[in-house]
Design a protein around this motif. Structure first.
Motif, mmCIF file in Angstrom:
data_model
loop_
_atom_site.group_PDB
_atom_site.id
_atom_site.type_symbol
_atom_site.label_atom_id
_atom_site.label_comp_id
_atom_site.label_asym_id
_atom_site.label_seq_id
_atom_site.Cartn_x
_atom_site.Cartn_y
_atom_site.Cartn_z
ATOM 1 N N ARG A 102 0.854 -1.187 0.000
ATOM 2 C CA ARG A 102 0.000 0.000 0.000
ATOM 3 C C ARG A 102 0.894 1.243 0.000
ATOM 4 N NH1 ARG A 102 -3.036 -1.200 5.406
ATOM 5 N NH2 ARG A 102 -0.884 -1.830 5.770
ATOM 6 N N HIS A 105 2.269 3.283 3.195
ATOM 7 C CA HIS A 105 2.316 2.381 4.347
ATOM 8 C C HIS A 105 3.696 1.722 4.434
ATOM 9 C CE1 HIS A 105 -1.496 2.055 6.423
ATOM 10 N NE2 HIS A 105 -2.135 2.217 5.267
ATOM 11 N N SER A 209 -8.130 11.103 1.864
ATOM 12 C CA SER A 209 -7.850 11.315 3.285
ATOM 13 C C SER A 209 -7.130 12.640 3.449
ATOM 14 C CB SER A 209 -6.980 10.176 3.825
ATOM 15 O OG SER A 209 -5.713 10.193 3.197
ATOM 16 N N THR A 306 -3.844 9.993 6.184
ATOM 17 C CA THR A 306 -3.951 8.535 6.281
ATOM 18 C C THR A 306 -3.562 7.910 4.943
ATOM 19 O OG1 THR A 306 -5.965 9.053 7.513
ATOM 20 C CG2 THR A 306 -5.483 6.713 7.104
ATOM 21 N N PRO A 307 -2.606 7.028 4.939
ATOM 22 C CA PRO A 307 -2.230 6.444 3.643
ATOM 23 C C PRO A 307 -3.285 5.501 3.059
ATOM 24 C CG PRO A 307 -0.829 5.612 5.432
ATOM 25 C CD PRO A 307 -1.679 6.676 6.016
ATOM 26 N N SER A 308 -4.132 4.939 3.904
ATOM 27 C CA SER A 308 -5.154 4.017 3.386
ATOM 28 C C SER A 308 -6.279 4.795 2.723
ATOM 29 C CB SER A 308 -5.740 3.180 4.526
ATOM 30 O OG SER A 308 -4.777 2.291 5.018
ATOM 31 N N ILE A 309 -6.342 4.762 1.406
ATOM 32 C CA ILE A 309 -7.460 5.387 0.685
ATOM 33 C C ILE A 309 -7.983 4.355 -0.301
ATOM 34 C CG2 ILE A 309 -6.713 7.773 0.949
ATOM 35 C CD1 ILE A 309 -5.460 7.588 -1.834
#
Lengths: 357, 357, 357, 357
Positions: A102, A105, A209, A306-309
């Protein structure tokens, strides 16, 4: 290393996002200190997920259980171990993380570091969830500091380009620091807060994010504590603050702005107020030569988005060594900054306590 | 504490600005490493005072003398002690510092910390002069890193509001890092450099001073080194960087700018270039989860303006507990940023070496 | 590592036997402590070589020079660096040590550890000469301890099979500890001392050497200091004592003898004497659960015989990987125990001071 | 402090004898190492109480539960937390320990250290029970060492005056070390073992207790590891070994006996055996100058007799400050030495592993 320590005070954090428990061992707490567990739970609740539209949908009550080091509500002087159960884990969400990185991350760097043996479920030990044990440690530290006349508080300084009001670096009081902590969304100016929330919600809808900055302040910390060179308050605070995932910058007092000032502007004139030596401004952030001046200790901590998108992102399969596209699944905070506020307070509290015990 | 260390590599700095000698003991250097003393002297000369209109008029050749730990040009594995003589000291300049605090300096905090027993001459152990031993340690570390394929370089990112060009965070090369180190004034863009010099000279004429930012980069550092939480590269680098006097902020990669970006912008897409896993951008500054990614490690370090200015300043006599006015005498850099460049390189080199030995 | 430290007090020793200087940096000394340099010199003289028939013929005045951390006779709070010149070096004595291992010495292990890059002259950094900087650090620590009511003293408990009288573990006084320190040959019973001297002289004539035991005691150390498990006084003292070359054993209180006792014998009954809680015997050596009891802290430290003997010895040439015979040249102590007495005091003093500052 | 660490490997022990759980966090274990849980349980069972006539009647299965740091039988590189439930606690046995000091125990020193806030039930954090987490850490370390060719084993060297055979310091093998570990009573000579058991049973009948010595050996540890002065193998091992309750002495190789030898006896002649450099004797215990020689590393650890005995003993009530008599109740080992054997192995294993990871 998930061990941090200074002199007589050390912590050791353990756990993975989707393991059975996460926790912390704190060694060196003075004996006979009363810990208010209800207050500790309230502090932990400020970080707990699932409370609002701006945070992940993962629901975790995050009730700390004290296993050792306390008896009859007081510290015994022995190491204090506190634990939190992990309940609401959806590990199937992470199946392809063993090979596809990711962006933003630590999947790929962790793979290299641990030769692929690391637990990738929910980011394993790299998860922001590991700030929960830090918050326990910091929550306890805050109570001990309060008994010593020190109060620590933080607020959301900015989300993306929207700024909150700033702490008055000269005259901020413990009472003001306590007030902002009671808010659901930790801003000084609620209108700014509303704008931030809207921006976060908009970003979430766009499968994106946002980042932001947390400003933290300690008042009542005694003057004359710290050291020049490598055991200064700035060294010590930054060494723990960068342990909070997503932190990319730390500054004290005027910080990066000081680099744009002339000496005649940046130097804080000394004065005597109510019989006490103070400075008229506080560009030094309460620290000179690594040593506290008695003025409020002020810092700002930059968080990346936030890196999670859930947008499609270009990345690589590091096992097959080929480029690919990835859509990150799972439940994530569209902006971690609101929940990062107590994490910053916790890190600062634990580090400052290490100077006083 | 003027001791810094990680695992097998430690340094211990000693000395005062106007003492007879200053120096450093480095413990844990691998044995059998050739140290090029001429190159070390050149590196120290980059920090030495008295070279230009932008620095203090104090003249110190700052030739390091190696007392131990080397034989026949190679490290022996035993602790290496290196010393520098202090020659050009004017101690009478500092007589009133035992009672009157220079704004922006550590005079008052040091007085509290050491109950007035500290050596105030030339700021004693708080002096920027104590970066000379750090530069020796870092100069040695740089040579060892080079043998391991790692090159470190820095430049003046900004002075006040004047910015230099920036390092290309994706494709910067060791050769480019070496080139900027050869310059008298370490900027990428010499026109910007000229402007900075003029600004500093102007400030000096106005009996004022300027701050600025140093950008530092390490290339060739292997991927997969570091740890999550408290032993990450960011924690470790910041813990030593704040040991350089006047540093008020440290950021990695996009740093504070990342706080203003959306995740979709800030996340660095992975790609494969020449068979090697890279990222297309480098907002993460070569570090994810505390661990190196193999991309250039990039950081910026904010320096406040030199606190010593010869304008009249409002301050206090902390012995008499009364307000007064002060005109700081002595010889000072109107802007320390140019001489801070090798200091930042040194701190970064020593800290990064601690991961590889 | 030649760095030792606990919390706020650290030392870093440097130098080689035949280098130009040896020395120590002590960080964390409290500010404003008066150091009596004459007394420090006297303490160093107790360790210095060339004073008697029982020690090496190498003549070194071993006058410490303080380079930093002191001003007007007082500590400044900044790191204190002290150095000693090496004068009387005969480096040609050691030419074949780069390939032939002296039995009982670290030549071969050092060769492996440092890939042959170590300085072998006079054993380099492995030399007993490196206890001189430790003695400086300990001599300073002793003075600070004395100001806090703690006195440390040691004597030659035994040489080979000849035993001195023992310290009265219950009622030994600071005065008695001071008296034995004034003697040229630090025994309680001068007749035993005479016998020891004769044995050492006999061994020397036989081109042989002897070992022995040093007993050390601290009185006045406050009760309630220390910790269970790994930061106990026994852990901390042993971690520094084994840093003195030739130490092969450390025991506290009854030590190994306790292993032969029944609980009913070994347990020290508590009593109240002059209104103060004491024990009637002191098999626990002043430490229970890692924490001081207020009784004298007592330990014994076993020294092996000097490995350098001028008899032919069987050994190997580790470069050629072949067996050979060796006659060790150079000047050596036929028994290091007499000169080890202040070394033990120094190590104990420095370690104990780390609990009080 | 119940934290011990060296470089990249650290442990943090928590818990009290009568708390709900005790445990350990180990940070720095390399990733991807297979841990055989059944073997770990067997190792823990060697220390567990209630197995024989020579140990306490407290029954605890002591099954370690791994909470983090392992996945699919392998270490993940993240901190490993392991816990043990406390089941068979009789806390009412300890009610008067808050005021009456058991001779030979830490009751009084702990009271001073923690101002009476410490948990006294079953000796709290001072209990020998806290070696259970140490044994978990050491059991894991032993498995990692075995994968690296290092085997560690110990035996009961003596109980009171009865001695077992000794390890052959020159030619002891891994196989021999493994064999003694399989025995219920870890002696080399079973006849000596029978005598020891009888002595312990006799002492128990007399409401008394016995001490003894454990000898421990590591074979296969690579040569050339360690450092002179303060990071030597002897310093490091002793710093952890004194963390085992009741240890009063530690010696390496010939140890205290070396103090009675001449240099010509004590020096171990080097030789070449099967093409490998060895010593003909091993008085140095495998360590010279703090560095491993490749010979077996040998040490002996002295344990005092269990302080808990049920005879009437003279002591004090430290609250009332008056003398009194005490009969210690509760269930105790009449001799802890048999159960200390795996504790010593564990401490040695963990400390030696710190040099190899």
């Amino acid at each position: 290393m998930s061990v941090w320590g200074r002199n007589n005070l050390k912590l050791s954090i353990f756990g993975e996002s989707h393991g059975s428990e996460i926790g912390v061992v704190i060694d060196g707490l003075p004996a006979g200190e009363h810990i208010d567990i209800d207050e500790l739970k309230l502090f932990c609740a400020r970080r707990a997920p699932g409370n609002s539209t701006t945070s992940t949908k993962r629901r975790e009550p995050d009730i700390p259980k004290i296993l050792s080091g306390m008896l009859d509500g007081k510290t015994t002087g022995a190491p204090l171990c506190a634990m939190i159960q992990n309940n609401d884990t959806h590990s199937q969400d992470y199946n392809n993380l063993k090979k596809v990185a990711r962006p933003g991350h630590a999947d790929y760097t962790a793979y290299l570091r641990y030769n692929g043996a690391n637990d990738v479920r929910g980011s394993g030990h790299f998860s922001g969830r590991l700030t929960a044990p830090l918050v326990i440690a910091g929550g306890i530290a805050k109570q001990l500091l309060r008994n010593r006349g020190v109060e620590i508080g933080a607020h959301i300084f900015s989300v993306q380009n929207t700024k909150d009001d700033v702490f008055d670096a000269v005259s901020i009081t413990a009472k003001q620091l306590l007030e902002v902590q009671k808010k659901d969304f930790a801003v000084l100016n609620d209108e700014s807060g509303e704008m931030m929330i809207q921006q976060i919600e908009t970003a979430a809808k766009q499968l994106d994010s946002l980042g932001g900055v947390v400003e933290c302040c300690a008042v009542g910390f005694p003057a004359g504590i710290g050291s020049p060179m490598f055991d200064g308050i700035e060294n010590v605070l930054s060494s723990i603050l960068f342990g909070i995932p997503a932190v990319k910058g730390v500054e004290f007092g005027a910080g990066f702005k000081a680099s744009k000032m002339a000496g005649s502007e940046n130097n804080d004139p000394y004065c005597i107020k109510d019989g006490k030596i103070c400075t008229e401004t506080n560009n030094h952030g309460g620290i000179l030569g690594g040593i506290s001046s008695g003025m409020p200790i002020i810092m700002r901590v930059a968080f990346k988005p936030t890196p999670s998108i859930s947008q499609p992102q270009k990345t690589i399969n590091f096992i097959e060594q080929e480029e690919c596209e990835l859509i990150v699944k799972g439940r994530h905070d569209p902006c971690i900054v609101p929940r990062a506020v107590p994490c910053v307070e916790a890190a600062v509290a634990f580090a400052l306590l290490s100077y006083l015990v």
